[in-house]
Design a protein around this motif. Structure first.
Motif, PDB file in Angstrom:
ATOM      1  N   PRO A 151     -61.500 -16.222 -27.294  1.00 55.00           N
ATOM      2  CA  PRO A 151     -60.803 -17.412 -27.789  1.00 55.00           C
ATOM      3  C   PRO A 151     -60.115 -17.245 -29.134  1.00 55.00           C
ATOM      4  CG  PRO A 151     -63.184 -17.724 -27.851  1.00 55.00           C
ATOM      5  CD  PRO A 151     -62.935 -16.450 -27.115  1.00 55.00           C
ATOM      6  N   ALA A 152     -60.751 -16.575 -30.078  1.00 57.69           N
ATOM      7  CA  ALA A 152     -60.123 -16.433 -31.399  1.00 57.69           C
ATOM      8  C   ALA A 152     -58.896 -15.541 -31.315  1.00 57.69           C
ATOM      9  CB  ALA A 152     -61.121 -15.875 -32.402  1.00 57.69           C
ATOM     10  N   LEU A 153     -59.015 -14.407 -30.650  1.00 54.64           N
ATOM     11  CA  LEU A 153     -57.900 -13.465 -30.526  1.00 54.64           C
ATOM     12  C   LEU A 153     -56.765 -14.059 -29.694  1.00 54.64           C
ATOM     13  CD1 LEU A 153     -56.718 -10.645 -30.990  1.00 54.64           C
ATOM     14  CD2 LEU A 153     -57.945  -9.898 -28.941  1.00 54.64           C
ATOM     15  N   THR A 154     -57.113 -14.667 -28.566  1.00 60.35           N
ATOM     16  CA  THR A 154     -56.090 -15.257 -27.695  1.00 60.35           C
ATOM     17  C   THR A 154     -55.388 -16.404 -28.397  1.00 60.35           C
ATOM     18  OG1 THR A 154     -57.485 -14.676 -25.812  1.00 60.35           O
ATOM     19  CG2 THR A 154     -55.682 -16.208 -25.398  1.00 60.35           C
ATOM     20  N   GLY A 155     -56.147 -17.220 -29.133  1.00 65.00           N
ATOM     21  CA  GLY A 155     -55.548 -18.333 -29.866  1.00 65.00           C
ATOM     22  C   GLY A 155     -54.560 -17.844 -30.911  1.00 65.00           C
ATOM     23  N   GLU A 156     -54.911 -16.751 -31.613  1.00 63.89           N
ATOM     24  CA  GLU A 156     -53.994 -16.180 -32.609  1.00 63.89           C
ATOM     25  C   GLU A 156     -52.721 -15.654 -31.954  1.00 63.89           C
ATOM     26  OE1 GLU A 156     -56.136 -13.179 -34.761  1.00 63.89           O
ATOM     27  OE2 GLU A 156     -57.547 -14.638 -35.620  1.00 63.89           O
ATOM     28  N   MET A 157     -52.863 -14.985 -30.809  1.00 64.14           N
ATOM     29  CA  MET A 157     -51.689 -14.429 -30.113  1.00 64.14           C
ATOM     30  C   MET A 157     -50.770 -15.538 -29.618  1.00 64.14           C
ATOM     31  SD  MET A 157     -53.553 -11.223 -28.138  1.00 64.14           S
ATOM     32  CE  MET A 157     -52.722 -11.582 -26.654  1.00 64.14           C
ATOM     33  N   GLU A 158     -51.356 -16.629 -29.117  1.00 65.10           N
ATOM     34  CA  GLU A 158     -50.538 -17.736 -28.617  1.00 65.10           C
ATOM     35  C   GLU A 158     -49.859 -18.493 -29.738  1.00 65.10           C
ATOM     36  OE1 GLU A 158     -53.002 -20.020 -25.995  1.00 65.10           O
ATOM     37  OE2 GLU A 158     -52.964 -18.470 -24.447  1.00 65.10           O
ATOM     38  N   ASN A 159     -50.440 -18.463 -30.917  1.00 64.65           N
ATOM     39  CA  ASN A 159     -49.825 -19.117 -32.076  1.00 64.65           C
ATOM     40  C   ASN A 159     -48.874 -18.197 -32.822  1.00 64.65           C
ATOM     41  OD1 ASN A 159     -51.185 -21.535 -31.662  1.00 64.65           O
ATOM     42  ND2 ASN A 159     -52.973 -20.859 -32.821  1.00 64.65           N
ATOM     43  N   GLY A 160     -48.708 -16.959 -32.324  1.00 70.88           N
ATOM     44  CA  GLY A 160     -47.774 -16.020 -32.929  1.00 70.88           C
ATOM     45  C   GLY A 160     -48.280 -15.414 -34.216  1.00 70.88           C
ATOM     46  N   GLU A 161     -49.569 -15.448 -34.438  1.00 70.86           N
ATOM     47  CA  GLU A 161     -50.117 -14.886 -35.686  1.00 70.86           C
ATOM     48  C   GLU A 161     -50.390 -13.409 -35.531  1.00 70.86           C
ATOM     49  OE1 GLU A 161     -53.470 -17.343 -36.691  1.00 70.86           O
ATOM     50  OE2 GLU A 161     -52.289 -19.121 -36.559  1.00 70.86           O
TER      51      GLU A 161
END
Length: 197
Positions: free
Chosen positions: A187-197
């Motif tokens: 969740p943390a990694l996927t959330g960052e990737m989806e937010n473009g971070e």
């Protein structure tokens, strides 16, 4: 609902969806499954509860591992326990290994069972219960119009999710550490990737 041509939804998917739509998709679309302490406890509990059996207790017929379905809503599954009163009205009892939760996830699964039982036995199921093994207590659940409407909305949402080909974004909140699919979801990694971070 027109579900005659569609694949039935497992009742467990209602609980999974309300807990986390991404978890529901990982389990029911990607067939992902990992064990953790909570799933092992649940599996051990259901290994015992999933043995079909019928008995009479205090004038009440009790069915264990009763197969359930609804053509109207396109649902399928199995009830842990269904108690039938002297008039034959079913009372579903869902067993959970943990303790009572704030979330409606468990109640949603019970509501889906009630919808199935109503169709199968041509009756109204006004209430049921969730038995939490950790506390050894039952939570009585009123199957009222609000819970029914929410269950029908969740059924529609699950059907749309399963008909699609995209995973929902991760919730990345306090549910994640409890989830057996934490490592599959990231969740943390996927959330960052989806937010473009």
């Amino acid at each position: 609902m027109n579900t005659a041509e569609e694949e039935p939804i497992p009742l467990s998917a209602l609980q999974h969806y309300v807990f986390c739509p991404r978890q529901c998709a990982l389990i029911h679309l990607d067939r992902a499954w990992e064990e953790n302490l909570y799933t092992l406890r649940g599996r051990r509990l259901h290994d015992r509860a999933d043995r079909p059996e019928s008995l009479l207790r205090d004038g009440c017929r009790v069915e264990y591992a009763l197969p359930l379905w609804s053509e109207r809503y396109g649902l399928t599954g199995r009830a842990d326990t269904v108690e039938f009163d002297e008039d034959g009205v079913p009372y579903p009892v869902e067993h959970k290994s943990g303790r009572k939760k704030v979330s409606d996830a468990d109640r949603m699964q019970l509501a889906g069972q009630a919808l199935c039982l109503e169709e199968m036995f041509d009756c109204t199921v006004a209430e049921g219960a969730i038995f939490y093994h950790q506390s050894r207590r039952r939570e009585t659940v009123c199957i009222d119009s609000g819970l029914r409407e929410r269950a029908i909305q969740v059924i529609t949402s699950v059907r749309e999710l399963l008909a699609g080909d995209r995973l929902p974004p991760p919730c990345n909140d306090d549910r994640c550490p409890l989830c057996s699919l934490h490592d599959a979801c990231l969740p943390a990694l996927t959330g960052e990737m989806e937010n473009g971070e």
